[in-house]
Design a protein around this motif. Structure first.
Motif, PDB file in Angstrom:
ATOM      1  N   TRP A 271       0.838  -1.188   0.000  1.00 42.37           N
ATOM      2  CA  TRP A 271       0.000   0.000   0.000  1.00 42.37           C
ATOM      3  C   TRP A 271       0.875   1.240   0.000  1.00 42.37           C
ATOM      4  O   TRP A 271       1.941   1.270   0.616  1.00 42.37           O
ATOM      5  CB  TRP A 271      -0.908   0.042   1.230  1.00 42.37           C
ATOM      6  CG  TRP A 271      -2.092  -0.871   1.180  1.00 42.37           C
ATOM      7  CD1 TRP A 271      -2.245  -2.071   1.823  1.00 42.37           C
ATOM      8  CD2 TRP A 271      -3.314  -0.644   0.465  1.00 42.37           C
ATOM      9  NE1 TRP A 271      -3.478  -2.608   1.552  1.00 42.37           N
ATOM     10  CE2 TRP A 271      -4.161  -1.758   0.713  1.00 42.37           C
ATOM     11  CE3 TRP A 271      -3.773   0.359  -0.365  1.00 42.37           C
ATOM     12  CZ2 TRP A 271      -5.427  -1.873   0.174  1.00 42.37           C
ATOM     13  CZ3 TRP A 271      -5.038   0.254  -0.910  1.00 42.37           C
ATOM     14  CH2 TRP A 271      -5.851  -0.846  -0.649  1.00 42.37           C
ATOM     15  N   ALA A 272       0.437   2.289  -0.670  1.00 40.43           N
ATOM     16  CA  ALA A 272       1.163   3.556  -0.711  1.00 40.43           C
ATOM     17  C   ALA A 272       0.162   4.703  -0.621  1.00 40.43           C
ATOM     18  O   ALA A 272      -0.946   4.603  -1.163  1.00 40.43           O
ATOM     19  CB  ALA A 272       1.980   3.675  -2.000  1.00 40.43           C
ATOM     20  N   PRO A 273       0.519   5.782   0.062  1.00 44.23           N
ATOM     21  CA  PRO A 273      -0.376   6.961   0.085  1.00 44.23           C
ATOM     22  C   PRO A 273      -0.529   7.537  -1.322  1.00 44.23           C
ATOM     23  O   PRO A 273       0.420   7.580  -2.095  1.00 44.23           O
ATOM     24  CB  PRO A 273       0.356   7.940   1.014  1.00 44.23           C
ATOM     25  CG  PRO A 273       1.342   7.109   1.766  1.00 44.23           C
ATOM     26  CD  PRO A 273       1.730   5.990   0.859  1.00 44.23           C
ATOM     27  N   TRP A 274      -1.730   7.990  -1.638  1.00 39.14           N
ATOM     28  CA  TRP A 274      -1.992   8.645  -2.917  1.00 39.14           C
ATOM     29  C   TRP A 274      -2.474  10.059  -2.618  1.00 39.14           C
ATOM     30  O   TRP A 274      -2.494  10.466  -1.458  1.00 39.14           O
ATOM     31  CB  TRP A 274      -3.034   7.847  -3.710  1.00 39.14           C
ATOM     32  CG  TRP A 274      -3.001   8.060  -5.196  1.00 39.14           C
ATOM     33  CD1 TRP A 274      -3.967   8.608  -5.978  1.00 39.14           C
ATOM     34  CD2 TRP A 274      -1.944   7.700  -6.080  1.00 39.14           C
ATOM     35  NE1 TRP A 274      -3.584   8.620  -7.292  1.00 39.14           N
ATOM     36  CE2 TRP A 274      -2.344   8.068  -7.390  1.00 39.14           C
ATOM     37  CE3 TRP A 274      -0.687   7.115  -5.901  1.00 39.14           C
ATOM     38  CZ2 TRP A 274      -1.533   7.871  -8.499  1.00 39.14           C
ATOM     39  CZ3 TRP A 274       0.118   6.920  -7.008  1.00 39.14           C
ATOM     40  CH2 TRP A 274      -0.311   7.292  -8.294  1.00 39.14           C
ATOM     41  N   SER A 275      -2.843  10.817  -3.619  1.00 40.37           N
ATOM     42  CA  SER A 275      -3.239  12.210  -3.381  1.00 40.37           C
ATOM     43  C   SER A 275      -4.359  12.608  -4.317  1.00 40.37           C
ATOM     44  O   SER A 275      -4.564  11.998  -5.373  1.00 40.37           O
ATOM     45  CB  SER A 275      -2.044  13.144  -3.589  1.00 40.37           C
ATOM     46  OG  SER A 275      -1.690  13.179  -4.959  1.00 40.37           O
ATOM     47  N   ASP A 276      -5.065  13.670  -3.938  1.00 44.84           N
ATOM     48  CA  ASP A 276      -6.124  14.198  -4.797  1.00 44.84           C
ATOM     49  C   ASP A 276      -5.563  14.645  -6.142  1.00 44.84           C
ATOM     50  O   ASP A 276      -6.181  14.439  -7.189  1.00 44.84           O
ATOM     51  CB  ASP A 276      -6.805  15.384  -4.106  1.00 44.84           C
ATOM     52  CG  ASP A 276      -7.719  14.950  -2.971  1.00 44.84           C
ATOM     53  OD1 ASP A 276      -8.050  13.748  -2.914  1.00 44.84           O
ATOM     54  OD2 ASP A 276      -8.091  15.800  -2.147  1.00 44.84           O
ATOM     55  N   GLY A 277      -4.417  15.301  -6.092  1.00 50.84           N
ATOM     56  CA  GLY A 277      -3.829  15.796  -7.327  1.00 50.84           C
ATOM     57  C   GLY A 277      -3.542  14.700  -8.319  1.00 50.84           C
ATOM     58  O   GLY A 277      -3.735  14.861  -9.532  1.00 50.84           O
ATOM     59  N   GLU A 418       2.828  16.740   1.821  1.00 49.99           N
ATOM     60  CA  GLU A 418       1.727  17.501   1.230  1.00 49.99           C
ATOM     61  C   GLU A 418       2.063  17.818  -0.208  1.00 49.99           C
ATOM     62  O   GLU A 418       3.211  18.126  -0.537  1.00 49.99           O
ATOM     63  CB  GLU A 418       1.486  18.803   2.010  1.00 49.99           C
ATOM     64  CG  GLU A 418       0.974  18.578   3.426  1.00 49.99           C
ATOM     65  CD  GLU A 418       0.738  19.887   4.148  1.00 49.99           C
ATOM     66  OE1 GLU A 418       1.188  20.922   3.629  1.00 49.99           O
ATOM     67  OE2 GLU A 418       0.115  19.863   5.226  1.00 49.99           O
ATOM     68  N   GLU A 419       1.034  17.732  -1.055  1.00 47.61           N
ATOM     69  CA  GLU A 419       1.257  17.948  -2.478  1.00 47.61           C
ATOM     70  C   GLU A 419       1.472  19.423  -2.801  1.00 47.61           C
ATOM     71  O   GLU A 419       2.204  19.778  -3.722  1.00 47.61           O
ATOM     72  CB  GLU A 419       0.069  17.407  -3.270  1.00 47.61           C
ATOM     73  CG  GLU A 419       0.435  16.925  -4.644  1.00 47.61           C
ATOM     74  CD  GLU A 419      -0.717  16.156  -5.267  1.00 47.61           C
ATOM     75  OE1 GLU A 419      -0.442  15.249  -6.041  1.00 47.61           O
ATOM     76  OE2 GLU A 419      -1.884  16.467  -4.980  1.00 47.61           O
ATOM     77  N   VAL A 448      14.922  10.648  -3.753  1.00 49.28           N
ATOM     78  CA  VAL A 448      13.570  11.058  -3.376  1.00 49.28           C
ATOM     79  C   VAL A 448      13.632  12.553  -3.059  1.00 49.28           C
ATOM     80  O   VAL A 448      13.948  12.959  -1.936  1.00 49.28           O
ATOM     81  CB  VAL A 448      13.050  10.260  -2.164  1.00 49.28           C
ATOM     82  CG1 VAL A 448      11.648  10.719  -1.776  1.00 49.28           C
ATOM     83  CG2 VAL A 448      13.045   8.770  -2.477  1.00 49.28           C
ATOM     84  N   HIS A 449      13.354  13.379  -4.056  1.00 48.37           N
ATOM     85  CA  HIS A 449      13.556  14.816  -3.930  1.00 48.37           C
ATOM     86  C   HIS A 449      12.297  15.506  -3.408  1.00 48.37           C
ATOM     87  O   HIS A 449      11.690  16.330  -4.097  1.00 48.37           O
ATOM     88  CB  HIS A 449      13.981  15.385  -5.277  1.00 48.37           C
ATOM     89  CG  HIS A 449      15.243  14.775  -5.808  1.00 48.37           C
ATOM     90  ND1 HIS A 449      16.481  15.019  -5.245  1.00 48.37           N
ATOM     91  CD2 HIS A 449      15.464  13.895  -6.821  1.00 48.37           C
ATOM     92  CE1 HIS A 449      17.399  14.344  -5.899  1.00 48.37           C
ATOM     93  NE2 HIS A 449      16.813  13.643  -6.852  1.00 48.37           N
ATOM     94  N   TRP A 450      11.940  15.155  -2.199  1.00 51.44           N
ATOM     95  CA  TRP A 450      10.804  15.800  -1.536  1.00 51.44           C
ATOM     96  C   TRP A 450      11.138  17.260  -1.252  1.00 51.44           C
ATOM     97  O   TRP A 450      10.314  18.145  -1.439  1.00 51.44           O
ATOM     98  CB  TRP A 450      10.497  15.047  -0.244  1.00 51.44           C
ATOM     99  CG  TRP A 450       9.372  15.605   0.559  1.00 51.44           C
ATOM    100  CD1 TRP A 450       8.427  16.507   0.166  1.00 51.44           C
ATOM    101  CD2 TRP A 450       9.055  15.274   1.918  1.00 51.44           C
ATOM    102  NE1 TRP A 450       7.543  16.763   1.204  1.00 51.44           N
ATOM    103  CE2 TRP A 450       7.901  16.019   2.273  1.00 51.44           C
ATOM    104  CE3 TRP A 450       9.618  14.417   2.860  1.00 51.44           C
ATOM    105  CZ2 TRP A 450       7.331  15.916   3.537  1.00 51.44           C
ATOM    106  CZ3 TRP A 450       9.044  14.323   4.112  1.00 51.44           C
ATOM    107  CH2 TRP A 450       7.906  15.065   4.450  1.00 51.44           C
ATOM    108  N   TRP A 471       5.439  17.082  -2.099  1.00 47.38           N
ATOM    109  CA  TRP A 471       5.414  15.621  -2.154  1.00 47.38           C
ATOM    110  C   TRP A 471       4.610  15.143  -3.359  1.00 47.38           C
ATOM    111  O   TRP A 471       3.602  15.729  -3.718  1.00 47.38           O
ATOM    112  CB  TRP A 471       4.801  15.040  -0.883  1.00 47.38           C
ATOM    113  CG  TRP A 471       4.703  13.545  -0.913  1.00 47.38           C
ATOM    114  CD1 TRP A 471       3.600  12.795  -1.183  1.00 47.38           C
ATOM    115  CD2 TRP A 471       5.761  12.632  -0.689  1.00 47.38           C
ATOM    116  NE1 TRP A 471       3.897  11.461  -1.131  1.00 47.38           N
ATOM    117  CE2 TRP A 471       5.230  11.318  -0.851  1.00 47.38           C
ATOM    118  CE3 TRP A 471       7.109  12.749  -0.387  1.00 47.38           C
ATOM    119  CZ2 TRP A 471       5.996  10.176  -0.684  1.00 47.38           C
ATOM    120  CZ3 TRP A 471       7.868  11.607  -0.234  1.00 47.38           C
ATOM    121  CH2 TRP A 471       7.318  10.346  -0.382  1.00 47.38           C
ATOM    122  N   SER A 472       5.068  14.078  -3.957  1.00 43.05           N
ATOM    123  CA  SER A 472       4.336  13.417  -5.037  1.00 43.05           C
ATOM    124  C   SER A 472       4.250  11.935  -4.706  1.00 43.05           C
ATOM    125  O   SER A 472       5.250  11.346  -4.256  1.00 43.05           O
ATOM    126  CB  SER A 472       5.055  13.616  -6.374  1.00 43.05           C
ATOM    127  OG  SER A 472       4.498  12.757  -7.352  1.00 43.05           O
TER     128      SER A 472
END
Length: 776
Positions: A271-277, A418-419, A448-450, A471-472
């Motif tokens: 599982w991995a977090p996803w985003s609205d964007g 945060e996106e 990982v260039h956060w 974040w992406s």
């Protein structure tokens, strides 16, 4: 009579589809639920019901030997697939995925990528062999296939402008009162007809049809197995496009034949977090939706037990719009929000809708809250229509070790992915600031260039750093890729740095790796890279490369007191590199072409500054001696000589007569090209320096005035190029200064009163400026 499964054709991430599906499952009460998706996700389904699982989330499938070869399967809380999982888990029914395995899709993706690369190489070879430069396949390409959207076909037949609007009115904003089972039956009939029409019209290529047929062969196999294993009803949740394909009558042998001998790779799933964007269509996601924020609001209407009706539905949306506008400084009153809600309801009634859609809501907001001005609405568009939510994973869910360690670091540093881009300012003298800096630097080392350093001085290792964070979800793939280096962020960053050092081209790259390891608090990796740098320096004859390696190391030693540093080793390394530079700079500055000379000047300027900061009198004295030797070396490149003479003048090491004599030697009798290159390097810098430095300015003025007409005309373009670095105001002031003439200095020196405080501070001032005692 042959049993058939119930096929529920949905739209991915459609809240209306999700609401209909939940109603259909409640009415059917199936014994088993099958969902379109890669079969490796079966082991992850059980986690969907955990309280800490907060969508949007995604199942991440990646090749075990190549984490970059990955695919995500995203879910929002309003995704029908997520709702199906929740329903099955809540009712204790078996649930599994039935699409082709990710092992197959990733293997085919890899094969296709390699084939494309091979094709490009073959084409490049053919073009190279073709002496006239013509493309041997020019004019032979086939006309591109025009992909027809079946929803557009249905929309046209129903009188709608596009398939998106048609589906939203029919399904996502439904309110017809029909039973969910009846609506899904209508979807099946319509989509089957549209699919057949697309096949007849040639709307897909042969390769695309083969891919779909293979996927549906896998699905039919799983459906047959479920019908044999369960006596009750079998519910199948799939994209509406596939309904017609799964209803096609085929034999087991035919389905097995079409998927026989497909390649596979070993796959890991998590599982991995996803985003609205990333759920939005604008992100490039093929199954994305235009407005995840709006669809979430729709889902709140469908999933609520209160059944407040369209009035409350419209009021909440307009209240949210007004609040966001106020945050941006616009006047958006409660009365205007109420008026906007009423207008949205009126527009929906006029257009025959049971509830206002996104278009009605937007038109009402634009009219009542923004007074017809698009700009205020545009400023809140992303937060309102797209959303900024990033999912969260329950602590009980097993994750790959790097992802788990990443979450631990986020909790320790109180950094939340945060996106939306944001800035943070770090004070490295505080434990919290240093911890955040270390974390972000380590992530950069593993790709990982956060965070990205945006402050000009931050790279010098001072006590202050300013980072831009964005974040992406794709960075989850970066964490998976970095898993080959270690089980924790620290281990992975150290191992990746050492490996990159062993494969580095040039010692300047190694020097940057040393710097990166030190600011990331990786002493063992830094020591390993220092050893590699020392070994490489012995074999390196490129003076420019050696100079470029010194500057970042000096900055670390000079400013890096916020971190633990192996200072003795670094100082020894800087000294060794500087000795090599000083010994070889004169011979190495001969026969340089224009590009090499330009790079050398940049490197010399940085090296000169670095030596001043390093504070080794012997190295500094030898460097300045080499500058003097370069001025007298007739074979040295003209730009190098120009820089050297200018630096000797700036340091007041040469008096005016000696400077003038050296300047004349480089100009008189030389070709305009060499003289111009010398002048360009000699006068480079700030126009203000040239204005204030009378010796420098009138030295150049006297040279120009002494040129005969022919040489002046030849030299003019080169001199103009040398002055292009000065702005118009600077050039104007230079002309005014020359017109004013040379000002004679007073014979009597100014009397400077003794200042005990200044005398006490003078040694410290000299140290700060990197100056020796004789510089004053």
């Amino acid at each position: 009579m042959k049993r058939k499964a119930h096929l529920f054709g949905i739209r991915h991430h459609g809240p209306g589809s999700a609401a209909l599906l939940k109603g259909a499952l409640d009415a059917l009460d199936p014994a088993c639920v099958l969902i379109e998706g890669s079969t490796e996700g079966d082991a992850l389904i059980q986690h969907a019901a955990l309280p800490g699982m907060k969508p949007p989330l995604a199942m991440l499938f990646y090749a075990a030997d190549e984490a970059a070869n990955a695919v995500f399967a995203p879910f929002a809380e309003f995704s029908p697939e997520w709702v199906a999982m929740q329903w099955a888990l809540a009712h204790g029914r078996p649930v599994r995925f039935i699409d082709w395995p990710a092992a197959v899709s990733l293997a085919l993706t890899k094969a296709a990528r390699e084939e494309r690369l091979a094709a490009l190489e073959r084409k490049a070879a053919e073009l190279t062999e073709n002496s006239d430069g013509e493309d041997p396949e020019e004019g032979a390409s086939e006309a591109p296939t025009i992909r027809l959207d079946p929803l557009d076909l249905l929309a046209e037949a129903a009188g709608y402008g596009d398939g998106e609007s048609f589906w939203n009115v029919l399904i996502e904003q439904h309110g017809s009162g029909q039973s969910p089972l009846e609506i899904f039956a209508a979807i099946e009939a319509a989509m089957t007809e549209a699919r057949q029409h697309q096949a007849d019209a040639g709307g897909m290529s042969d390769a695309e049809w083969l891919r779909e047929k293979r996927r549906e062969a896998f699905m039919r196999g799983h459906i047959r197995d479920a019908l044999k294993q369960h006596d009750g009803e079998v519910a199948v949740v799939i994209g509406a496009w596939h309904v017609g394909g799964l209803r096609t009558e085929t034999t087991v042998a035919e389905d097995r034949a079409i998927v026989k001998d497909l390649p596979r790779v070993k796959v890991e799933a998590t599982w991995a977090p996803w985003s609205d964007g990333r759920l939005s269509y604008a992100s490039g996601y093929g199954a994305g939706v235009i407005s995840p924020g709006w669809y979430r609001h729709l889902w709140s209407l469908y999933s609520s037990d209160r059944h407040d009706g369209p009035e409350a539905f419209a009021a909440v949306w307009q209240a949210r719009t007004a609040a966001l506008l106020r945050q941006e400084g616009f006047d958006a009153s409660t009365a205007s929000a109420i008026e906007a809600a009423r207008l949205a309801l009126g527009l929906a009634s006029m257009r025959g809708l049971s509830v206002p859609g996104l278009a009605e809501m937007r038109d009402a907001s634009l009219s009542s809250l923004c007074h017809g001005d698009d700009i205020p609405l545009a400023m809140i568009e992303r937060r309102l229509y797209i959303g900024s939510r990033i999912g969260e994973i329950d602590e009980a869910v097993p994750q790959m070790p790097l992802a788990k360690d990443f979450e631990l670091w986020c909790r320790r540093t109180r950094l939340k992915p945060e996106e939306t881009a944001s800035e943070i300012k770090l004070d490295l003298r505080s434990e919290a600031g240093l911890l955040k800096s270390t974390f972000l630097h380590r992530l950069n080392l593993i790709g990982v260039h956060w965070g990205r350093l945006i402050d000009a001085e931050a790279g010098r290792g001072t006590y202050r750093e300013i980072w831009s964070l964005a974040w992406s979800p794709d960075m989850s793939v970066g964490l998976a890729e970095a898993f080959v280096w270690g089980l924790t962020i620290e281990q992975a960053a150290a191992a990746a740095t050492i490996d990159r050092g062993r494969n580095a081209n040039g010692i300047a790259a190694l020097s940057e790796l040393v710097r990166g390891a030190l600011v990331a608090d990786l002493p063992e990796a830094a020591s390993a890279c220092i050893d590699l740098l020392q070994a490489a320096a012995v074999q390196n004859n490129d003076i420019t490369d050696l100079m470029n390696a010194v500057a970042p190391l000096v900055r670390i030693v000079r400013y890096g007191t916020a971190r633990k540093l192996p200072e003795p080793e670094l100082r020894a390394l800087i000294t060794a590199l500087s000795v090599e530079v000083n010994a070889g700079v004169r011979i190495g500055s001969r026969q340089l072409d224009d590009d090499a000379a330009s790079q050398r000047i940049i490197a010399m300027r940085a090296y000169d500054e670095a030596l001043g900061l390093f504070g080794d009198p012997a190295l500094l004295a030898e460097w300045r001696r080499q500058l003097a030797l370069l001025v007298d070396d007739e074979q040295a490149a003209a730009p190098v000589v120009g820089f050297s003479l200018r630096r000797l003048h700036d340091l007041s090491l040469w008096d005016e007569p000696r400077l003038s004599a050296a300047f004349s030697r480089q100009i008189v009798g030389e070709s305009p090209t060499r003289a111009g290159a010398f002048i360009e390097a000699f006068i480079s810098g700030s126009a203000e320096v040239l204005i204030q430095d009378q010796t420098l300015l009138f030295l150049i003025d006297e040279w120009l005035c002494g040129l005969d007409e022919e040489v002046f005309v030849e030299s003019l373009p080169l001199f103009r190029r040398a002055l292009t670095g000065f702005d118009a105001v600077g050039r104007k002031r230079i002309m005014e200064r020359i017109a004013g003439g040379r000002k004679e200095r007073s014979a009597a020196p100014d009397v400077i009163e003794d200042n005990p405080a200044f005398e006490r501070a003078l040694p410290l001032l000299k140290t700060i400026l990197g100056m020796d005692a004789h510089d004053f």
